[in-house]
Structures are given as structure tokens and as C-alpha cells.
Scaffold this motif. Sequence first.
Motif, PDB file in Angstrom:
ATOM      1  N   LYS A 194      -1.360   7.622  -5.819  1.00 24.02           N
ATOM      2  CA  LYS A 194      -1.162   8.741  -4.904  1.00 24.02           C
ATOM      3  C   LYS A 194      -1.585   8.333  -3.509  1.00 24.02           C
ATOM      4  O   LYS A 194      -2.399   7.430  -3.329  1.00 24.02           O
ATOM      5  CB  LYS A 194      -1.900   9.990  -5.370  1.00 24.02           C
ATOM      6  N   ALA A 195      -0.986   9.014  -2.534  1.00 26.31           N
ATOM      7  CA  ALA A 195      -1.303   8.784  -1.135  1.00 26.31           C
ATOM      8  C   ALA A 195      -1.495  10.141  -0.486  1.00 26.31           C
ATOM      9  O   ALA A 195      -0.761  11.083  -0.784  1.00 26.31           O
ATOM     10  CB  ALA A 195      -0.168   8.024  -0.448  1.00 26.31           C
ATOM     11  N   SER A 196      -2.507  10.246   0.381  1.00 29.26           N
ATOM     12  CA  SER A 196      -2.838  11.536   0.992  1.00 29.26           C
ATOM     13  C   SER A 196      -3.213  11.376   2.453  1.00 29.26           C
ATOM     14  O   SER A 196      -3.591  10.295   2.892  1.00 29.26           O
ATOM     15  CB  SER A 196      -4.046  12.175   0.293  1.00 29.26           C
ATOM     16  N   PRO A 225       6.405  20.859   7.004  1.00 27.92           N
ATOM     17  CA  PRO A 225       6.587  19.696   7.880  1.00 27.92           C
ATOM     18  C   PRO A 225       7.389  18.589   7.207  1.00 27.92           C
ATOM     19  O   PRO A 225       7.545  18.562   5.981  1.00 27.92           O
ATOM     20  CB  PRO A 225       5.146  19.227   8.117  1.00 27.92           C
ATOM     21  N   VAL A 226       7.855  17.661   8.017  1.00 23.03           N
ATOM     22  CA  VAL A 226       8.448  16.432   7.500  1.00 23.03           C
ATOM     23  C   VAL A 226       7.324  15.607   6.864  1.00 23.03           C
ATOM     24  O   VAL A 226       6.244  15.475   7.439  1.00 23.03           O
ATOM     25  CB  VAL A 226       9.113  15.621   8.638  1.00 23.03           C
ATOM     26  N   LEU A 227       7.577  15.082   5.702  1.00 25.30           N
ATOM     27  CA  LEU A 227       6.650  14.156   5.049  1.00 25.30           C
ATOM     28  C   LEU A 227       7.415  12.891   4.701  1.00 25.30           C
ATOM     29  O   LEU A 227       8.564  12.961   4.258  1.00 25.30           O
ATOM     30  CB  LEU A 227       6.050  14.779   3.783  1.00 25.30           C
ATOM     31  N   GLN A 228       6.769  11.730   4.904  1.00 28.85           N
ATOM     32  CA  GLN A 228       7.404  10.430   4.649  1.00 28.85           C
ATOM     33  C   GLN A 228       6.434   9.551   3.890  1.00 28.85           C
ATOM     34  O   GLN A 228       5.241   9.561   4.187  1.00 28.85           O
ATOM     35  CB  GLN A 228       7.735   9.742   5.979  1.00 28.85           C
ATOM     36  N   TRP A 229       6.939   8.793   2.918  1.00 31.83           N
ATOM     37  CA  TRP A 229       6.070   7.883   2.187  1.00 31.83           C
ATOM     38  C   TRP A 229       6.760   6.554   1.938  1.00 31.83           C
ATOM     39  O   TRP A 229       7.981   6.445   2.007  1.00 31.83           O
ATOM     40  CB  TRP A 229       5.577   8.504   0.884  1.00 31.83           C
ATOM     41  N   SER A 230       5.932   5.551   1.667  1.00 34.50           N
ATOM     42  CA  SER A 230       6.446   4.214   1.372  1.00 34.50           C
ATOM     43  C   SER A 230       5.436   3.485   0.501  1.00 34.50           C
ATOM     44  O   SER A 230       4.271   3.881   0.417  1.00 34.50           O
ATOM     45  CB  SER A 230       6.701   3.429   2.660  1.00 34.50           C
ATOM     46  N   THR A 283       0.835  -1.187   0.000  1.00 35.42           N
ATOM     47  CA  THR A 283       0.000   0.000   0.000  1.00 35.42           C
ATOM     48  C   THR A 283       0.874   1.243   0.000  1.00 35.42           C
ATOM     49  O   THR A 283       1.834   1.337   0.769  1.00 35.42           O
ATOM     50  CB  THR A 283      -0.911   0.011   1.244  1.00 35.42           C
ATOM     51  N   PHE A 284       0.560   2.185  -0.878  1.00 31.68           N
ATOM     52  CA  PHE A 284       1.262   3.463  -0.956  1.00 31.68           C
ATOM     53  C   PHE A 284       0.713   4.366   0.148  1.00 31.68           C
ATOM     54  O   PHE A 284      -0.491   4.614   0.204  1.00 31.68           O
ATOM     55  CB  PHE A 284       1.035   4.065  -2.343  1.00 31.68           C
ATOM     56  N   THR A 285       1.583   4.821   1.053  1.00 25.37           N
ATOM     57  CA  THR A 285       1.135   5.623   2.187  1.00 25.37           C
ATOM     58  C   THR A 285       1.970   6.888   2.330  1.00 25.37           C
ATOM     59  O   THR A 285       3.141   6.921   1.941  1.00 25.37           O
ATOM     60  CB  THR A 285       1.218   4.836   3.500  1.00 25.37           C
ATOM     61  N   LEU A 286       1.345   7.904   2.910  1.00 22.52           N
ATOM     62  CA  LEU A 286       1.998   9.171   3.234  1.00 22.52           C
ATOM     63  C   LEU A 286       1.690   9.498   4.685  1.00 22.52           C
ATOM     64  O   LEU A 286       0.544   9.347   5.130  1.00 22.52           O
ATOM     65  CB  LEU A 286       1.461  10.294   2.334  1.00 22.52           C
ATOM     66  N   SER A 287       2.707   9.957   5.418  1.00 25.31           N
ATOM     67  CA  SER A 287       2.503  10.349   6.810  1.00 25.31           C
ATOM     68  C   SER A 287       3.472  11.467   7.164  1.00 25.31           C
ATOM     69  O   SER A 287       4.378  11.798   6.392  1.00 25.31           O
ATOM     70  CB  SER A 287       2.700   9.158   7.748  1.00 25.31           C
ATOM     71  N   SER A 288       3.274  12.016   8.349  1.00 27.10           N
ATOM     72  CA  SER A 288       4.168  13.042   8.877  1.00 27.10           C
ATOM     73  C   SER A 288       4.297  12.854  10.375  1.00 27.10           C
ATOM     74  O   SER A 288       3.283  12.716  11.064  1.00 27.10           O
ATOM     75  CB  SER A 288       3.617  14.439   8.594  1.00 27.10           C
ATOM     76  N   PRO A 289       5.520  12.878  10.902  1.00 22.30           N
ATOM     77  CA  PRO A 289       5.666  12.839  12.354  1.00 22.30           C
ATOM     78  C   PRO A 289       5.248  14.172  12.992  1.00 22.30           C
ATOM     79  O   PRO A 289       5.070  14.258  14.197  1.00 22.30           O
ATOM     80  CB  PRO A 289       7.160  12.570  12.563  1.00 22.30           C
ATOM     81  N   ASP A 290       5.058  15.208  12.164  1.00 24.97           N
ATOM     82  CA  ASP A 290       4.717  16.542  12.653  1.00 24.97           C
ATOM     83  C   ASP A 290       3.217  16.813  12.682  1.00 24.97           C
ATOM     84  O   ASP A 290       2.757  17.663  13.455  1.00 24.97           O
ATOM     85  CB  ASP A 290       5.361  17.611  11.761  1.00 24.97           C
TER      86      ASP A 290
END
Length: 165
Positions: free
Chosen positions: A155-157, A35-40, A3-10
Motif C-alpha cells: 500500500k501507498a499513502s 481529487p485526482v489520485l495517481q499511483w505507480s 517503490t509503490f507511491t501515491l500522489s495527487s496534483p490537487d
Amino acid sequence: MTTFTLSSPDIASGGTVPQHFEFDGFGCSGRNESPVLQWSGAPEGTQSFAVTVYDPDAPTGSGWWHWFVVDVPATTTALAPNAGAQGSAGLPAGARQIRNDYGSFAWGGVCPPPGDKPHRYIFTVHALGVPKLEIPDDATAALAGFMVNAHTLAKASFTATYGRP
């Protein structure tokens, strides 16, 4: 299938954007830092990424583009704190910032009109099937959006909100 995901620790998905990500101007007084953005989980065939932050609730008739980054290398899985600073020094090599609706090539922090209900901010990463978008450096967000959508593999949101009293 990954699964394509997007997240932020912020910023928590479904949460509230912290005040320091607010714009510094237009009556707002935040630090205007991205902010920091991270995806996988990007799909096979991904050749680059685009990252956007959009407010569909802005009272403009067309929403408000807070950040638009294209040509992010396919090897990238995160954007660092304040990667959206003017000048793009914090972005991965080759990445470009498209002019936001404040008129700058940078992150433009949240800044809804005082008294409005909290606005939604949609953070999105697009996995693209091209290594570089064929758009001019001074492209509008609308043109960049057209080209991003034409080349999106996935896309991931996530969405967070922010309001001012």
C-alpha cells in the motif's frame, strides 16, 4: 525494486486539502468533489486496487470513511477528477464504491467539526492480490477494510489536513 507511491496534483502530501474538496452539507459548503489520485510502482502480482480516504481524528470513536473504492482494475494508475461522484460513472469499468460514513456510495468530502484542530486525511491505494473482492455491494467499510487488508500486497499513502474555524 520499484517503490509503490501515491500522489495527487490537487493535494500535496503533508499539505492542506483545498476547500472545494469539502463536503456540501453538515454545515460545510464545498463542491464535494474527489481529487485526482495517481499511483505507480505496484508490485508484481497485483490483480486490482482499492482506494480509501480516512479521517482518524473524527470524533466518533472509530474515525470516518470518506471514500472507499474497490475492484479497481490492475491496469489503472489514476483516478480522474471527481471520479467519486454518485453513480460511479467516473470510475474505471468494474470499480465499485462502498458506502462511506455519510451513508452514500460516493466521495464524501472533508468536513471536520468547526473549531476542532485540523483533522488528518489519509489517502491510500492498496495493491491487491485478487481481481475482485468477494463482498456484497452493500458491505460496510469495516467489512471492506477487513477484506482489503486480507488481500493487500502493498500500500501507498499520503496524509493532508483540513480544519474549519
